[in-house]
Design an enzyme around this catalytic site. Structure first.
Site, PDB file in Angstrom:
ATOM      1  N   ARG A  43     -15.063 -45.344 -18.746  1.00 57.92           N
ATOM      2  CA  ARG A  43     -15.255 -46.801 -18.888  1.00 57.92           C
ATOM      3  C   ARG A  43     -15.899 -47.158 -20.211  1.00 57.92           C
ATOM      4  O   ARG A  43     -15.587 -48.136 -20.840  1.00 57.92           O
ATOM      5  CB  ARG A  43     -16.183 -47.320 -17.776  1.00 57.92           C
ATOM      6  CG  ARG A  43     -15.575 -47.344 -16.431  1.00 57.92           C
ATOM      7  CD  ARG A  43     -16.628 -47.577 -15.392  1.00 57.92           C
ATOM      8  NE  ARG A  43     -17.665 -46.536 -15.455  1.00 57.92           N
ATOM      9  CZ  ARG A  43     -18.671 -46.429 -14.611  1.00 57.92           C
ATOM     10  NH1 ARG A  43     -18.832 -47.315 -13.649  1.00 57.92           N
ATOM     11  NH2 ARG A  43     -19.550 -45.464 -14.712  1.00 57.92           N
ATOM     12  N   HIS A 173     -13.819 -22.837  -8.789  1.00 56.50           N
ATOM     13  CA  HIS A 173     -13.751 -22.062 -10.036  1.00 56.50           C
ATOM     14  C   HIS A 173     -14.066 -20.581  -9.816  1.00 56.50           C
ATOM     15  O   HIS A 173     -13.766 -19.753 -10.662  1.00 56.50           O
ATOM     16  CB  HIS A 173     -14.621 -22.676 -11.139  1.00 56.50           C
ATOM     17  CG  HIS A 173     -16.082 -22.503 -10.932  1.00 56.50           C
ATOM     18  ND1 HIS A 173     -16.846 -23.437 -10.278  1.00 56.50           N
ATOM     19  CD2 HIS A 173     -16.917 -21.509 -11.287  1.00 56.50           C
ATOM     20  CE1 HIS A 173     -18.094 -23.011 -10.238  1.00 56.50           C
ATOM     21  NE2 HIS A 173     -18.176 -21.851 -10.844  1.00 56.50           N
ATOM     22  N   LYS A 177     -12.405 -16.569 -11.561  1.00 60.42           N
ATOM     23  CA  LYS A 177     -13.147 -15.455 -12.157  1.00 60.42           C
ATOM     24  C   LYS A 177     -12.282 -14.199 -12.147  1.00 60.42           C
ATOM     25  O   LYS A 177     -11.679 -13.869 -11.121  1.00 60.42           O
ATOM     26  CB  LYS A 177     -14.435 -15.185 -11.368  1.00 60.42           C
ATOM     27  CG  LYS A 177     -15.500 -16.249 -11.592  1.00 60.42           C
ATOM     28  CD  LYS A 177     -16.768 -15.892 -10.862  1.00 60.42           C
ATOM     29  CE  LYS A 177     -17.785 -17.008 -10.964  1.00 60.42           C
ATOM     30  NZ  LYS A 177     -18.314 -17.196 -12.314  1.00 60.42           N
ATOM     31  N   GLU A 211     -28.730 -17.899  -7.945  1.00 56.76           N
ATOM     32  CA  GLU A 211     -28.988 -18.610  -9.205  1.00 56.76           C
ATOM     33  C   GLU A 211     -30.484 -18.575  -9.492  1.00 56.76           C
ATOM     34  O   GLU A 211     -31.286 -18.646  -8.551  1.00 56.76           O
ATOM     35  CB  GLU A 211     -28.549 -20.074  -9.087  1.00 56.76           C
ATOM     36  CG  GLU A 211     -27.069 -20.264  -8.824  1.00 56.76           C
ATOM     37  CD  GLU A 211     -26.750 -21.744  -8.630  1.00 56.76           C
ATOM     38  OE1 GLU A 211     -26.387 -22.392  -9.610  1.00 56.76           O
ATOM     39  OE2 GLU A 211     -26.885 -22.229  -7.496  1.00 56.76           O
ATOM     40  N   ASP A 230     -22.662 -27.156  -1.236  1.00 51.70           N
ATOM     41  CA  ASP A 230     -22.435 -26.897  -2.650  1.00 51.70           C
ATOM     42  C   ASP A 230     -21.858 -25.497  -2.898  1.00 51.70           C
ATOM     43  O   ASP A 230     -21.057 -25.315  -3.811  1.00 51.70           O
ATOM     44  CB  ASP A 230     -23.776 -27.041  -3.399  1.00 51.70           C
ATOM     45  CG  ASP A 230     -23.586 -27.191  -4.894  1.00 51.70           C
ATOM     46  OD1 ASP A 230     -22.636 -27.877  -5.303  1.00 51.70           O
ATOM     47  OD2 ASP A 230     -24.384 -26.609  -5.663  1.00 51.70           O
ATOM     48  N   HIS A 235     -17.309 -21.716  -2.362  1.00 51.83           N
ATOM     49  CA  HIS A 235     -17.294 -20.428  -3.076  1.00 51.83           C
ATOM     50  C   HIS A 235     -17.504 -19.223  -2.152  1.00 51.83           C
ATOM     51  O   HIS A 235     -16.752 -18.257  -2.203  1.00 51.83           O
ATOM     52  CB  HIS A 235     -18.373 -20.397  -4.163  1.00 51.83           C
ATOM     53  CG  HIS A 235     -18.320 -21.560  -5.093  1.00 51.83           C
ATOM     54  ND1 HIS A 235     -17.147 -22.071  -5.589  1.00 51.83           N
ATOM     55  CD2 HIS A 235     -19.303 -22.330  -5.620  1.00 51.83           C
ATOM     56  CE1 HIS A 235     -17.416 -23.082  -6.397  1.00 51.83           C
ATOM     57  NE2 HIS A 235     -18.712 -23.266  -6.419  1.00 51.83           N
ATOM     58  N   LYS A 335     -30.847 -21.344  -4.935  1.00 45.19           N
ATOM     59  CA  LYS A 335     -31.336 -21.693  -6.270  1.00 45.19           C
ATOM     60  C   LYS A 335     -32.730 -21.100  -6.436  1.00 45.19           C
ATOM     61  O   LYS A 335     -33.418 -20.848  -5.453  1.00 45.19           O
ATOM     62  CB  LYS A 335     -31.400 -23.211  -6.411  1.00 45.19           C
ATOM     63  CG  LYS A 335     -30.007 -23.830  -6.504  1.00 45.19           C
ATOM     64  CD  LYS A 335     -30.064 -25.197  -7.131  1.00 45.19           C
ATOM     65  CE  LYS A 335     -28.681 -25.755  -7.354  1.00 45.19           C
ATOM     66  NZ  LYS A 335     -27.964 -25.119  -8.493  1.00 45.19           N
TER      67      LYS A 335
HETATM   68  P1  NAP Z   1     -20.618 -37.195 -14.709  1.00 48.17           P
HETATM   69  O1  NAP Z   1     -21.341 -36.471 -15.777  1.00 48.17           O
HETATM   70  O2  NAP Z   1     -21.316 -38.275 -13.968  1.00 48.17           O
HETATM   71  O3  NAP Z   1     -19.303 -37.789 -15.385  1.00 48.17           O
HETATM   72  C1  NAP Z   1     -18.469 -38.694 -14.739  1.00 48.17           C
HETATM   73  C2  NAP Z   1     -17.357 -39.114 -15.681  1.00 48.17           C
HETATM   74  O4  NAP Z   1     -16.556 -40.066 -15.006  1.00 48.17           O
HETATM   75  C3  NAP Z   1     -17.831 -39.788 -16.967  1.00 48.17           C
HETATM   76  O5  NAP Z   1     -16.901 -39.541 -17.995  1.00 48.17           O
HETATM   77  C4  NAP Z   1     -17.823 -41.257 -16.581  1.00 48.17           C
HETATM   78  O6  NAP Z   1     -17.755 -42.055 -17.741  1.00 48.17           O
HETATM   79  C5  NAP Z   1     -16.538 -41.296 -15.767  1.00 48.17           C
HETATM   80  N1  NAP Z   1     -16.505 -42.404 -14.798  1.00 48.17           N
HETATM   81  C6  NAP Z   1     -17.391 -42.696 -13.823  1.00 48.17           C
HETATM   82  N2  NAP Z   1     -16.996 -43.786 -13.145  1.00 48.17           N
HETATM   83  C7  NAP Z   1     -15.824 -44.193 -13.712  1.00 48.17           C
HETATM   84  C8  NAP Z   1     -14.935 -45.252 -13.478  1.00 48.17           C
HETATM   85  N3  NAP Z   1     -15.153 -46.160 -12.505  1.00 48.17           N
HETATM   86  N4  NAP Z   1     -13.847 -45.360 -14.236  1.00 48.17           N
HETATM   87  C9  NAP Z   1     -13.599 -44.464 -15.248  1.00 48.17           C
HETATM   88  N5  NAP Z   1     -14.399 -43.424 -15.505  1.00 48.17           N
HETATM   89  C10 NAP Z   1     -15.498 -43.296 -14.756  1.00 48.17           C
HETATM   90  O7  NAP Z   1     -20.057 -36.191 -13.609  1.00 48.17           O
HETATM   91  P2  NAP Z   1     -19.701 -34.629 -13.799  1.00 48.17           P
HETATM   92  O8  NAP Z   1     -20.933 -33.835 -13.614  1.00 48.17           O
HETATM   93  O9  NAP Z   1     -18.912 -34.442 -15.030  1.00 48.17           O
HETATM   94  O10 NAP Z   1     -18.820 -34.365 -12.519  1.00 48.17           O
HETATM   95  C11 NAP Z   1     -17.455 -34.756 -12.440  1.00 48.17           C
HETATM   96  C12 NAP Z   1     -16.855 -34.145 -11.190  1.00 48.17           C
HETATM   97  O11 NAP Z   1     -16.877 -32.738 -11.285  1.00 48.17           O
HETATM   98  C13 NAP Z   1     -17.605 -34.476  -9.917  1.00 48.17           C
HETATM   99  O12 NAP Z   1     -16.686 -34.538  -8.867  1.00 48.17           O
HETATM  100  C14 NAP Z   1     -18.517 -33.290  -9.751  1.00 48.17           C
HETATM  101  O13 NAP Z   1     -18.940 -33.134  -8.432  1.00 48.17           O
HETATM  102  C15 NAP Z   1     -17.599 -32.188 -10.205  1.00 48.17           C
HETATM  103  N6  NAP Z   1     -18.297 -30.980 -10.680  1.00 48.17           N
HETATM  104  C16 NAP Z   1     -19.128 -31.047 -11.739  1.00 48.17           C
HETATM  105  C17 NAP Z   1     -19.720 -29.892 -12.213  1.00 48.17           C
HETATM  106  C18 NAP Z   1     -20.618 -29.905 -13.420  1.00 48.17           C
HETATM  107  O14 NAP Z   1     -20.990 -28.826 -13.857  1.00 48.17           O
HETATM  108  N7  NAP Z   1     -20.956 -31.038 -13.963  1.00 48.17           N
HETATM  109  C19 NAP Z   1     -19.486 -28.665 -11.566  1.00 48.17           C
HETATM  110  C20 NAP Z   1     -18.609 -28.641 -10.481  1.00 48.17           C
HETATM  111  C21 NAP Z   1     -18.023 -29.799 -10.051  1.00 48.17           C
HETATM  112  P3  NAP Z   1     -18.214 -43.622 -17.735  1.00 48.17           P
HETATM  113  O15 NAP Z   1     -19.496 -43.679 -16.968  1.00 48.17           O
HETATM  114  O16 NAP Z   1     -18.313 -43.971 -19.171  1.00 48.17           O
HETATM  115  O17 NAP Z   1     -17.139 -44.340 -17.080  1.00 48.17           O
END
Ligand code: NAP
Length: 492
Positions: A43, A173, A177, A211, A230, A235, A335
């Site tokens: 966004r 993921h 591995k 972890e 989680d 996993h 953790k």
């Molecule tokens: P995040 O840091 O909160 O990022 C969310 C992304 O989505 C940002 O680019 C945000 O940008 C965008 N977004 C949010 N609301 C939106 C909307 N209404 N329209 C368009 N874009 C939108 O989350 P994340 O940690 O990357 O996690 C993303 C997904 O991966 C989740 O399902 C999470 O559970 C999963 N995950 C993450 C990790 C990790 O290591 N981070 C690991 C495993 C799984 P804007 O706010 O600018 O829109």
């Protein structure tokens, strides 16, 4: 084969830490198909492709050592990157995305949902309504896929209204591995172990995903999630499937997934008695991590002061089939544990008749290391060289054997050829290979199995058992094995 890979959430933590670096490595290795575009969607943040490219450059410049791009390499990679501003909660904004995708007809379009899980169902719905779910489209779903069985089914139902199961790539993921792929290769590409891989020769199997980190900046997300959702539901159960499944009829995605599903459906269902006896939940208190004093879970930012969320889980279960009846499987994850490592230990039974002694009465053991190193250790016994002139008469007629191990280090053996988990999975999505992705029925079976635990812990009045940060979890986790006469590897 041209492709458009759309990162819905292209500016988030996942894209920043994992996806963009993995895509760059794939590009550098020459494995990304020619003629591709990578489109980040969010966004806020940027107004142009150039700004997005500058942001990605910052990320890749921060990579240590050989994996960092040269400026010439980055310039070529940057040409693939584009940015689309869209709010995925606004139906009208999908038109902007559709317009960018219709600028050309790519052979395949991958829609990667790297955004908040709460948006998954509505995004899938909107993608369908705006004509973006075509036969050329694949959709990638990150974990957590739902919060419980009902929400998981709701997401799957929305997605499957617009996409066929063969178009849906559910990421775990751990399956990317190399060591997990090696586990299947070890079992089904060699004749050596398969005849031994059963209740007659195996005493117990232990799966550990440990972890040392706490919840870092994700306290508020984690506090509503916990270790069971989680780590265990996805996993740990996927690892259990890989270690326990029957040989598939071939290496196709469905043949493998059919066998994993059978394992999940054969897990012993929870009863009031086993819930009380065979499941331990813990929560870390203040302690040490990497030599530093660290706070308790309840003092982490974003966590409720009286939180009952578990940061540690240990479970004992069994698989009700001919191969495994009566063999305990122990799963453990947490953790702020003593060490960052993931491994599977297959403990074999002792010899049926002992003519030798072994150190501490131990038996053969196969350890499958998943992280940080990737390899196998097979623990055997050998006759050590007897001294030429014994200093004293032997005290026992039964000779003592020494422990020796066969050590296979896959990182060392395959070195530069190794492909990281996200790189492997992204390449498989682009190639349309589903083997390393989770099918909806598998995922639902996993949720179904953990749901009684989720319910019991949600209703429990007592808090999870405390364990000091930097240890191996609450002592009740050791008692879980001690009751069967076993111990966790680091305690034996
Ligand atoms: P995040 O840091 O909160 O990022 C969310 C992304 O989505 C940002 O680019 C945000 O940008 C965008 N977004 C949010 N609301 C939106 C909307 N209404 N329209 C368009 N874009 C939108 O989350 P994340 O940690 O990357 O996690 C993303 C997904 O991966 C989740 O399902 C999470 O559970 C999963 N995950 C993450 C990790 C990790 O290591 N981070 C690991 C495993 C799984 P804007 O706010 O600018 O829109």
């Amino acid at each position: 084969m041209s492709f458009d890979l759309v990162l819905l959430g292209g500016t988030g933590d996942l894209a920043w830490r994992k996806l963009l670096p993995a895509l760059f490595q794939a590009f550098r290795h020459g494995s990304l198909p020619e003629g591709g575009r990578i489109l980040g969607v969010a966004r806020e943040a940027f107004d142009s492709d150039t700004q997005y490219r500058d942001w990605v450059a910052l990320r890749l410049e921060a990579i240590e050592g050989e994996k960092r791009p040269t400026s010439e390499e980055f310039a070529r990679f940057a040409a693939l990157l584009h940015y689309v501003r869209a709010d995925l909660s606004q139906p009208d904004d999908y038109a902007a995305l559709a317009a960018r995708l219709h600028e050309r007809q790519a052979d395949s379009v991958v829609l990667y949902l790297a955004t908040a899980p709460a948006l998954f169902a509505s995004v899938a719905e909107q993608l369908g309504r705006s004509g973006l779910a075509t036969p050329q489209t694949r959709i990638v779903l990150e974990k957590p896929l739902g919060h419980d069985l009902a929400s998981n089914r709701a997401i799957n139902a929305s997605v499957l209204r617009h996409f066929g199961e063969h178009q849906v790539f559910r990421i775990d993921h751990y399956l990317g591995k190399p060591s997990v792929q090696n586990l299947l290769a070890l079992r089904f590409g060699n004749t050596l172990f398969e005849p031994l891989w059963r209740r007659d020769t195996i005493a117990n199997i232990q799966i550990t995903i440990a972890e040392t980190l706490g919840v870092e900046k994700r306290g508020s997300f984690y506090d509503g999630t916990g270790a069971l959702r989680d780590m265990v539901q996805n996993h740990a159960l996927q690892l259990l499937c890989a270690v326990a499944m029957e040989p598939p009829v071939n290496a196709s995605a469905d043949a493998i997934r059919d066998e994993k599903l059978k394992v999940l459906r054969s897990l012993r269902p929870w009863t009031a008695e086993t819930l009380a006896r065979d499941a331990v939940r813990g929560q870390y208190t203040a302690g040490q991590a990497a030599g530093e004093r660290v706070p308790s879970y309840r003092d982490e930012p974003g966590v409720h002061l009286d939180s009952h969320t578990e940061t540690f889980v240990a479970l004992r279960t069994e698989i009700h089939n001919w191969r495994w009846a009566g063999v305990p499987f122990y799963l453990r994850t947490g953790k702020r544990l003593a060490s960052r490592e993931a491994f599977i230990v297959v403990n074999f039974r002792p010899t049926p008749h002992a003519i030798f002694r072994t150190p501490t009465d131990s038996a053969n053991r196969l350890v499958i290391h998943l992280q940080p190193r990737d390899g196998l250790d097979l623990h055997l016994f050998a006759a050590a060289q007897a001294p030429r002139r014994p200093a004293a008469p032997a005290t026992s007629a039964t000779p003592l054997l020494s422990a020796v191990s066969l050590n296979m280090d896959f990182d060392q053996r395959f070195g530069a050829e190794r492909v990281g988990a996200y790189e492997r999975l992204l390449l498989d999505v682009l190639a349309g290979r589903l083997n390393l992705f989770v099918r909806s029925d598998e995922q639902e079976a996993a949720w179904e199995w953990v749901e009684p635990l989720l319910d019991a812990w949600a209703q429990a009045e007592e808090s999870p058992r405390g364990y000091a940060a930097g240890t191996w979890g609450p002592s009740a986790a050791s008692a879980l094995l001690a009751r069967d006469g076993y111990c966790w590897t680091e305690e034996c």
